[in-house]
Motif scaffolding. Structure first.
Motif, short mmCIF file in Angstrom:
data_model
loop_
_atom_site.label_atom_id
_atom_site.label_comp_id
_atom_site.label_asym_id
_atom_site.label_seq_id
_atom_site.Cartn_x
_atom_site.Cartn_y
_atom_site.Cartn_z
N LYS A 82 14.97 26.00 5.56
CA LYS A 82 16.26 26.53 5.10
C LYS A 82 16.15 27.04 3.67
O LYS A 82 16.69 28.11 3.34
CB LYS A 82 17.34 25.46 5.21
CG LYS A 82 17.64 25.02 6.62
CD LYS A 82 18.60 23.84 6.63
CE LYS A 82 18.77 23.24 8.00
NZ LYS A 82 19.69 22.08 7.96
N ALA A 83 15.47 26.29 2.82
CA ALA A 83 15.27 26.73 1.43
C ALA A 83 14.29 27.90 1.37
O ALA A 83 14.49 28.85 0.61
CB ALA A 83 14.74 25.56 0.59
N PHE A 84 13.26 27.85 2.20
CA PHE A 84 12.22 28.89 2.21
C PHE A 84 12.83 30.27 2.51
O PHE A 84 12.52 31.25 1.86
CB PHE A 84 11.15 28.53 3.25
CG PHE A 84 10.00 29.46 3.28
CD1 PHE A 84 8.91 29.27 2.43
CD2 PHE A 84 9.96 30.52 4.17
CE1 PHE A 84 7.83 30.14 2.47
CE2 PHE A 84 8.89 31.38 4.21
CZ PHE A 84 7.82 31.19 3.36
N SER A 85 13.70 30.31 3.53
CA SER A 85 14.29 31.58 3.96
C SER A 85 15.61 31.88 3.28
O SER A 85 16.13 32.99 3.43
CB SER A 85 14.53 31.53 5.47
OG SER A 85 15.49 30.51 5.77
N ASN A 86 16.17 30.87 2.58
CA ASN A 86 17.51 30.99 2.03
C ASN A 86 18.52 31.26 3.14
O ASN A 86 19.42 32.08 3.00
CB ASN A 86 17.58 32.05 0.93
CG ASN A 86 18.81 31.88 0.06
OD1 ASN A 86 19.34 30.79 -0.08
ND2 ASN A 86 19.28 32.98 -0.51
N TRP A 87 18.31 30.60 4.27
CA TRP A 87 19.17 30.74 5.45
C TRP A 87 19.54 29.32 5.89
O TRP A 87 18.66 28.50 6.11
CB TRP A 87 18.39 31.45 6.55
CG TRP A 87 19.22 31.90 7.71
CD1 TRP A 87 19.37 31.27 8.91
CD2 TRP A 87 19.99 33.09 7.81
NE1 TRP A 87 20.20 31.98 9.73
CE2 TRP A 87 20.59 33.11 9.07
CE3 TRP A 87 20.24 34.14 6.92
CZ2 TRP A 87 21.43 34.15 9.50
CZ3 TRP A 87 21.06 35.16 7.35
CH2 TRP A 87 21.64 35.17 8.62
N PRO A 88 20.83 29.02 6.04
CA PRO A 88 21.25 27.62 6.20
C PRO A 88 21.12 27.02 7.59
O PRO A 88 21.33 25.82 7.75
CB PRO A 88 22.72 27.67 5.78
CG PRO A 88 23.17 29.04 6.17
CD PRO A 88 21.96 29.93 5.91
N THR A 89 20.81 27.83 8.59
CA THR A 89 20.85 27.31 9.95
C THR A 89 19.51 27.47 10.68
O THR A 89 18.67 28.27 10.30
CB THR A 89 21.94 28.01 10.77
OG1 THR A 89 21.68 29.42 10.79
CG2 THR A 89 23.32 27.76 10.18
N ILE A 90 19.39 26.71 11.76
CA ILE A 90 18.26 26.77 12.68
C ILE A 90 18.87 27.20 14.01
O ILE A 90 19.95 26.72 14.35
CB ILE A 90 17.62 25.36 12.84
CG1 ILE A 90 17.24 24.75 11.49
CG2 ILE A 90 16.47 25.37 13.82
CD1 ILE A 90 16.07 25.38 10.79
N PRO A 91 18.26 28.06 14.79
CA PRO A 91 16.89 28.55 14.71
C PRO A 91 16.70 29.67 13.70
O PRO A 91 17.65 30.30 13.27
CB PRO A 91 16.64 29.08 16.14
CG PRO A 91 18.00 29.54 16.58
CD PRO A 91 18.97 28.57 15.97
#
Length: 111
Positions: free
Chosen positions: A64-73
Motif C-alpha cells: 500500500k505504501a509502495f504504490s501509494n494505493w490504499p486497497t488490495i488487490p
C-alpha cells in the motif's frame, strides 16, 4: 515501511510480467475484489504471478505504501502499477487491458 520490505516488493514485482497482489490465492480468493481481478485475468488467459498478502503482513501493508494505493488487490504489468479492481475492470470492459498487455508483449486471449 522498512527498506527490506520495499526491496522484497520490488523483487516480487520484477519476478513476473504480470503480478497480482491479492487476498487469498487464485483458486480461492478471500475477497470479491481479488476474485474479480482473477476472473478477468483468467478470461484473458494471461499468465500471472499472484501474491497472497494475507500470508505476509509486511507485504500487505508495504504494498500500500509502495504504490501509494490504499486497497488490495493491486495489479502490476511489466513493473508498472495499473491499479485495483475497479480500474482493472474498467480497462477490461473498454478493451484497454487486452491492448495494454499486447503492447507490452504479453499474450492474452482476444476479447
Amino acid at each position: 515501511m522498512k527498506t527490506s520490505t520495499a526491496e522484497r516488493i520490488k523483487d516480487i514485482i520484477a519476478s513476473g510480467d504480470v503480478v497480482l497482489f491479492m487476498k487469498g490465492v487464485p483458486a480461492a480468493p478471500q475477497c470479491g475484489f481479488s476474485a474479480a481481478v482473477v476472473q478477468i485475468l483468467t478470461s484473458l488467459a494471461v499468465p500471472y504471478k499472484s501474491v497472497d498478502v494475507l500470508a505476509d503482513m509486511e507485504v500487505r501493508e508495504g504494498i500500500k505504501a509502495f504504490s501509494n494505493w490504499p486497497t488490495i488487490p493491486q495489479l502490476y504489468v511489466k513493473g508498472e502499477f495499473l491499479g485495483g479492481s475497479d480500474i482493472v475492470r474498467e480497462m477490461f470492459q473498454a478493451g484497454e487491458l487486452a491492448a495494454l498487455l499486447s503492447d507490452k508483449g504479453i499474450r492474452a486471449a482476444a476479447t
